[in-house]
Design a protein around this motif. Structure first.
Motif, PDB file in Angstrom:
ATOM      1  N   ALA A 255       0.806  -1.218   0.000  1.00  0.00           N
ATOM      2  CA  ALA A 255       0.000   0.000   0.000  1.00  0.00           C
ATOM      3  C   ALA A 255       0.835   1.263   0.000  1.00  0.00           C
ATOM      4  CB  ALA A 255      -0.945   0.001   1.201  1.00  0.00           C
TER       5      ALA A 255
ATOM      6  N   LEU B 253      -1.858 -10.464  -2.970  1.00  0.00           N
ATOM      7  CA  LEU B 253      -2.346  -9.263  -3.649  1.00  0.00           C
ATOM      8  C   LEU B 253      -1.392  -8.844  -4.758  1.00  0.00           C
ATOM      9  CD1 LEU B 253      -3.709  -7.174  -0.656  1.00  0.00           C
ATOM     10  CD2 LEU B 253      -5.004  -7.896  -2.652  1.00  0.00           C
TER      11      LEU B 253
ATOM     12  N   SER C 245      -7.299  -4.048  -5.885  1.00  0.00           N
ATOM     13  CA  SER C 245      -7.962  -4.764  -4.796  1.00  0.00           C
ATOM     14  C   SER C 245      -7.519  -4.202  -3.458  1.00  0.00           C
ATOM     15  CB  SER C 245      -7.618  -6.259  -4.840  1.00  0.00           C
ATOM     16  OG  SER C 245      -8.170  -6.880  -5.967  1.00  0.00           O
ATOM     17  N   ALA C 246      -8.384  -4.363  -2.461  1.00  0.00           N
ATOM     18  CA  ALA C 246      -8.049  -3.993  -1.089  1.00  0.00           C
ATOM     19  C   ALA C 246      -8.498  -5.103  -0.162  1.00  0.00           C
ATOM     20  CB  ALA C 246      -8.716  -2.673  -0.697  1.00  0.00           C
TER      21      ALA C 246
ATOM     22  N   ILE D  11      -9.220  -1.007   5.986  1.00  0.00           N
ATOM     23  CA  ILE D  11      -8.262  -1.454   4.977  1.00  0.00           C
ATOM     24  C   ILE D  11      -6.893  -1.643   5.624  1.00  0.00           C
ATOM     25  CG2 ILE D  11      -7.000  -0.803   2.880  1.00  0.00           C
ATOM     26  CD1 ILE D  11      -9.499   0.538   1.868  1.00  0.00           C
TER      27      ILE D  11
ATOM     28  N   THR E 117      -3.452  -3.031   0.239  1.00  0.00           N
ATOM     29  CA  THR E 117      -4.016  -2.851  -1.102  1.00  0.00           C
ATOM     30  C   THR E 117      -2.896  -2.935  -2.132  1.00  0.00           C
ATOM     31  OG1 THR E 117      -5.135  -1.325  -2.619  1.00  0.00           O
ATOM     32  CG2 THR E 117      -3.891  -0.337  -0.834  1.00  0.00           C
ATOM     33  N   ASN E 118      -3.217  -3.485  -3.299  1.00  0.00           N
ATOM     34  CA  ASN E 118      -2.248  -3.526  -4.398  1.00  0.00           C
ATOM     35  C   ASN E 118      -2.410  -2.347  -5.343  1.00  0.00           C
ATOM     36  OD1 ASN E 118      -4.514  -4.133  -5.940  1.00  0.00           O
ATOM     37  ND2 ASN E 118      -3.964  -6.280  -6.276  1.00  0.00           N
ATOM     38  N   SER E 119      -3.185  -1.360  -4.948  1.00  0.00           N
ATOM     39  CA  SER E 119      -3.473  -0.208  -5.800  1.00  0.00           C
ATOM     40  C   SER E 119      -2.217   0.458  -6.358  1.00  0.00           C
ATOM     41  CB  SER E 119      -4.319   0.809  -5.028  1.00  0.00           C
ATOM     42  OG  SER E 119      -4.718   1.879  -5.835  1.00  0.00           O
TER      43      SER E 119
ATOM     44  N   LEU F 107      -7.060   3.009  -4.279  1.00  0.00           N
ATOM     45  CA  LEU F 107      -7.734   2.496  -3.094  1.00  0.00           C
ATOM     46  C   LEU F 107      -6.888   2.774  -1.848  1.00  0.00           C
ATOM     47  CD1 LEU F 107      -9.051  -0.972  -4.294  1.00  0.00           C
ATOM     48  CD2 LEU F 107     -10.083   1.288  -4.545  1.00  0.00           C
ATOM     49  N   GLY F 108      -7.553   2.833  -0.706  1.00  0.00           N
ATOM     50  CA  GLY F 108      -6.850   3.097   0.547  1.00  0.00           C
ATOM     51  C   GLY F 108      -7.022   4.540   0.953  1.00  0.00           C
TER      52      GLY F 108
ATOM     53  N   THR G 183     -17.183  -4.997   0.280  1.00  0.00           N
ATOM     54  CA  THR G 183     -16.250  -5.542   1.271  1.00  0.00           C
ATOM     55  C   THR G 183     -16.959  -5.829   2.587  1.00  0.00           C
ATOM     56  OG1 THR G 183     -14.552  -4.173   0.224  1.00  0.00           O
ATOM     57  CG2 THR G 183     -14.008  -5.151   2.349  1.00  0.00           C
TER      58      THR G 183
END
Length: 268
Positions: free
Chosen positions: A62, A92, A103-104, A115, A118-120, A130-131, A144
């Protein structure tokens, strides 16, 4: 007793300094370690890679922070969010190579999901970042949260819903929750739709941010401990298309996290 002067191993000393600083801060990125210890970043990078290889630390996707490994020390009888995030991180990372959207992973708290990874950043989609870690998600208005509610036992679910229920609720909202969760259990994944009228956290964003999500629970021995999602822009992809293309990958990632957590629990 004869005292002998023995030289210390400088590289080991530095490595221990890095590990101590990460422990003290409960996580730090390369720049923060550089400022705190005065070591060149190239040296620090070699050290954190070595520490990570030997299971002392791990790097969060993240934000790139290096964190103490939950595998160190005495194992906890309960699975905590640090352990879940650490185990999930590698899964992830692999998921980011299979799915075009970020994804988170979120874990439950009293009246929200938080959260933890995350792989954002790996996908670099600024329009749908995300996050960050620590962001709070609604149980009712996010896929979620709904995935977790649908998977948890009746007593836990009622406790959560009771915290969220408005004082003026006439029963219609409760009936809709049960209908939504029943649909999730039947099809095996959660969506944001249909919208729910209770003005909980993320209530407005779920209607206005132009995003859609699907999510599945992460379970250990049949008990949910987290939820994993995929989020996309509504204007770019239809829900049916995303589900058809990526639901399998999402389920496999969640199952991989579940199996690894269960294996580590058994070995603890």
């Amino acid at each position: 007793m004869i005292e002998r002067k023995v030289k210390t191993v400088r590289a080991l000393e530095r490595g221990l300094q890095v590990l101590s600083e990460i422990d003290r801060r409960k996580g730090a990125n390369l720049h923060e370690l550089h400022l705190a210890l005065g070591l060149p970043k190239a040296t620090l990078l070699r050290m954190v890679v070595t520490l990570g290889k030997h299971g002392h630390i791990w790097q969060r996707l993240a934000d790139g922070a290096f964190l103490p490994s939950a595998r160190r020390g005495f194992p906890s009888p309960d699975i905590d969010s640090r352990e879940i995030a650490e185990v999930a991180s590698e899964h992830l990372a692999r998921l980011s190579g299979l799915v075009a959207w970020p994804s988170a992973l979120a874990v439950p708290h009293h009246d929200y999901m938080e959260i933890v990874e995350t792989n954002s950043p790996l996908l670099r989609l600024d329009a749908i970042a995300l996050g960050p870690v620590g962001s709070r998600l609604s149980y009712l208005h996010t896929a979620t949260g709904r995935a977790y509610l649908a998977a948890c036992d009746e007593a836990e679910r009622e406790t959560i819903v009771t915290r969220l229920r408005p004082a003026e609720e006439d029963g219609a909202g409760d009936s809709l929750i049960e209908e939504i969760l029943g649909t999730i259990r039947d099809r095996g994944y959660a969506l944001r739709e249909p919208f729910h009228p209770w003005p909980d956290r993320n209530w407005q964003a779920a209607r206005q941010d132009g995003r859609r999500s699907m999510a599945v629970p992460v379970e250990v021995h049949g008990v949910p401990v987290a939820s994993l999602n995929i989020t996309w822009l509504q204007r770019r992809s239809e829900t049916a298309t995303v589900v058809q293309r990526y639901l399998g990958a999402l389920r496999r990632a969640a199952e991989g996290i579940s199996v690894e957590l269960a294996t580590k629990r058994a070995a603890a």
